[in-house]
Design an enzyme around this catalytic site. Structure first.
Site, PDB file in Angstrom:
ATOM      1  N   ARG A  94       0.825  -1.234  -0.321  1.00  0.00           N
ATOM      2  CA  ARG A  94      -0.322  -0.394  -0.127  1.00  0.00           C
ATOM      3  C   ARG A  94       0.948   1.690   0.197  1.00  0.00           C
ATOM      4  NH1 ARG A  94      -2.264  -3.836   2.599  1.00  0.00           N
ATOM      5  NH2 ARG A  94      -5.128  -4.460   2.523  1.00  0.00           N
TER       6      ARG A  94
ATOM      7  N   HIS B 234      -0.566  -2.689  -4.793  1.00  0.00           N
ATOM      8  CA  HIS B 234      -0.561  -3.842  -5.189  1.00  0.00           C
ATOM      9  C   HIS B 234      -0.160  -2.733  -6.728  1.00  0.00           C
ATOM     10  CE1 HIS B 234       0.237  -5.866  -2.385  1.00  0.00           C
ATOM     11  NE2 HIS B 234      -0.805  -7.390  -2.219  1.00  0.00           N
TER      12      HIS B 234
ATOM     13  N   HIS C  52       2.994 -13.278  -5.429  1.00  0.00           N
ATOM     14  CA  HIS C  52       1.779 -12.647  -4.337  1.00  0.00           C
ATOM     15  C   HIS C  52       1.097 -13.937  -4.404  1.00  0.00           C
ATOM     16  CE1 HIS C  52      -1.290 -11.701  -2.084  1.00  0.00           C
ATOM     17  NE2 HIS C  52      -1.229 -10.571  -1.964  1.00  0.00           N
ATOM     18  N   SER C  53       2.126 -15.258  -4.519  1.00  0.00           N
ATOM     19  CA  SER C  53       0.917 -16.719  -3.906  1.00  0.00           C
ATOM     20  C   SER C  53       0.941 -17.045  -2.878  1.00  0.00           C
ATOM     21  CB  SER C  53       2.463 -17.517  -4.053  1.00  0.00           C
ATOM     22  OG  SER C  53       3.072 -17.807  -5.533  1.00  0.00           O
ATOM     23  N   TYR C  54      -0.261 -17.731  -2.906  1.00  0.00           N
ATOM     24  CA  TYR C  54      -0.739 -18.168  -1.626  1.00  0.00           C
ATOM     25  C   TYR C  54      -0.897 -19.310  -1.460  1.00  0.00           C
ATOM     26  CZ  TYR C  54      -4.272 -13.838  -1.375  1.00  0.00           C
ATOM     27  OH  TYR C  54      -4.792 -12.591  -1.752  1.00  0.00           O
TER      28      TYR C  54
ATOM     29  N   ASP D 183      -1.838  -9.680   8.732  1.00  0.00           N
ATOM     30  CA  ASP D 183      -1.370  -8.763   7.610  1.00  0.00           C
ATOM     31  C   ASP D 183      -1.048  -8.232   7.346  1.00  0.00           C
ATOM     32  OD1 ASP D 183      -1.669  -7.626   4.638  1.00  0.00           O
ATOM     33  OD2 ASP D 183      -3.951  -6.901   5.099  1.00  0.00           O
TER      34      ASP D 183
ATOM     35  N   GLN E  26       5.289  -9.491   4.063  1.00  0.00           N
ATOM     36  CA  GLN E  26       4.089  -9.469   4.525  1.00  0.00           C
ATOM     37  C   GLN E  26       3.767 -11.169   4.920  1.00  0.00           C
ATOM     38  OE1 GLN E  26       3.014  -6.217   4.469  1.00  0.00           O
ATOM     39  NE2 GLN E  26       0.925  -7.027   4.257  1.00  0.00           N
TER      40      GLN E  26
ATOM     41  N   GLU F 160       4.867 -12.676   1.131  1.00  0.00           N
ATOM     42  CA  GLU F 160       5.608 -11.892   0.298  1.00  0.00           C
ATOM     43  C   GLU F 160       6.404 -10.228   0.554  1.00  0.00           C
ATOM     44  OE1 GLU F 160       1.890  -9.011  -0.441  1.00  0.00           O
ATOM     45  OE2 GLU F 160       0.855 -10.141   0.948  1.00  0.00           O
TER      46      GLU F 160
END
Length: 381
Positions: free
Chosen positions: A114, A139, A211-213, A277, A314, A342
């Site tokens: 952000r 992003h 940004h993989s989950y 987060d 992150q 991240e």
């Protein structure tokens, strides 16, 4: 101001000569035990053809990556019994990745995370960006790097893909023509290595990440609350209600943010408003490759190590997943179905002078590297 990262003089260089692309529906290039295949993955709304590439190593580990957003759509690794499973969230088709997916697997930029109020001042000039996350910029804006079609060069000798994207001056409000290169390499040590480079013709903020989950159970568990997470950080950056850093570097000791020893995600998450987060300030590193975090799934024995040259990471626990998205194999992605780690510079860095600089200038090269390494363990000891 401390500079934590790698901005060095010079220009981008190619790691290997470009392969000639064959005009067939699917192509394959094999070198020893390493293999790259290419197949169609659909067409964007504006008519661009998109391909899906598959990297495979000698252990049968596979990484599927598309030139749309540089998205890692699938990452298949073995569990402790040798059974293979896909450990990242994503979709079966290209059309599901737009317009409202939560950045599954993509390269996010030009600035990951952000920027407060979508504004920053650089060299005396104020720049205004899209506010696509409440009042803030997230992003890269409305059409960030995860929503662009990248040029791809296959590097079969390295079992790697080189992706390149040129972001024009003024795109999403950012200054300068920025050329970004991301190389995905699947090693024989079951590592997915990501090398980032960028150059610019005008000073600009740069902060790239993937940004993989992850769900290391490969879907056997419908949340990651039992995953054991460890983050190598004594401090983190507290945030406002809008998830913008306050500027403080706060100690994790004695708080629910303390993940210096492995513990289940669900152990203290109820004490963290909204769930995790947050950006962690990594111990050491910041130019040298550092072990940033580990994740262990007791159910399957899968173990992931995250190494990076970045100053922060992150930790996000899929708090906004609500079951409205149907992913691969018809899976409903509910709250906490996956977690993200991240690697990054700190959020809102262009507005926080005490944070490591994210400003890239002409004649410099932005360089960062991250490794996600996969193995198995018999237990959580």
């Amino acid at each position: 101001m401390a500079l934590l990262g790698s901005f060095s003089a010079g220009s981008l260089t190619s790691c290997a000569s470009q392969e000639t692309e064959q005009e067939t529906v699917a192509t394959a290039t094999t070198t020893n035990s390493m293999n790259i295949t290419k197949e169609p993955f659909g067409t964007t709304p504006d008519g661009q053809e998109v391909s899906l590439y598959t990297l495979t190593n000698k252990h049968g580990v596979t990484a599927k990556i598309t030139d749309y957003g540089g998205i890692v759509t699938s990452l298949v690794t073995p569990d402790r019994e040798g059974d293979m499973g896909d450990v990242v969230l994503g979709f079966d088709t290209l059309k599901d990745y737009y317009p409202n997916d939560p950045y599954f697997g993509g390269i996010v930029g030009r600035f990951a995370n952000r920027i407060a109020k979508g504004k920053f001042t650089l060299d005396g000039q104020e720049y205004t960006l899209a506010t696509n996350n409440g009042p803030n910029h997230l992003h890269g804006g409305n059409i960030g790097f995860d929503k662009k079609v990248w040029q791809v060069e296959e590097l079969p000798g390295q079992n790697a893909l080189k992706l390149t994207y040129v972001s024009k001056d003024g795109e999403e409000g950012y200054p300068g023509n920025l050329t970004s290169t991301v190389i995905y390499t699947l090693t024989e040590d079951n590592e997915l290595k990501i090398d980032y480079e960028a150059t610019t013709d005008k000073a600009t903020p740069v902060n790239l990440t993937n940004h993989s989950y992850f769900n290391l159970s490969a879907g056997e568990s419908k949340d990651i609350l039992s995953h054991l997470v460890q983050i190598n950080a004594d401090k983190y950056t507290p945030v406002s209600e809008e998830l913008i850093p306050t500027g403080e570097l706060a100690a994790v000791e004695g708080t629910p943010m303390d993940l210096r020893e492995p513990q289940p995600v669900g152990q203290d998450i109820g004490q963290v408003p909204g769930g995790y987060d947050h950006n962690y300030v990594l111990n050491g590193g910041q130019e040298d490759m550092t072990l940033a975090a580990t994740v262990y799934d007791p159910k399957t024995g899968r173990f992931m190590e995250v190494y990076t040259t970045q100053p922060g990471i992150q930790f996000y626990t899929g708090n906004f997943l609500d079951g409205t998205l149907t992913g691969k194999n018809g899976e409903k992605y509910t709250k906490h179905y996956g977690l993200a780690l991240e690697t990054q510079h700190f959020p809102d860095s262009p507005n926080q002078e005490q944070f490591p600089s994210v400003i890239l200038r002409p004649g410099e090269t932005y360089k960062q590297s991250t490794i996600y390494k996969f193995s198995t363990k018999e237990d959580n000891k």
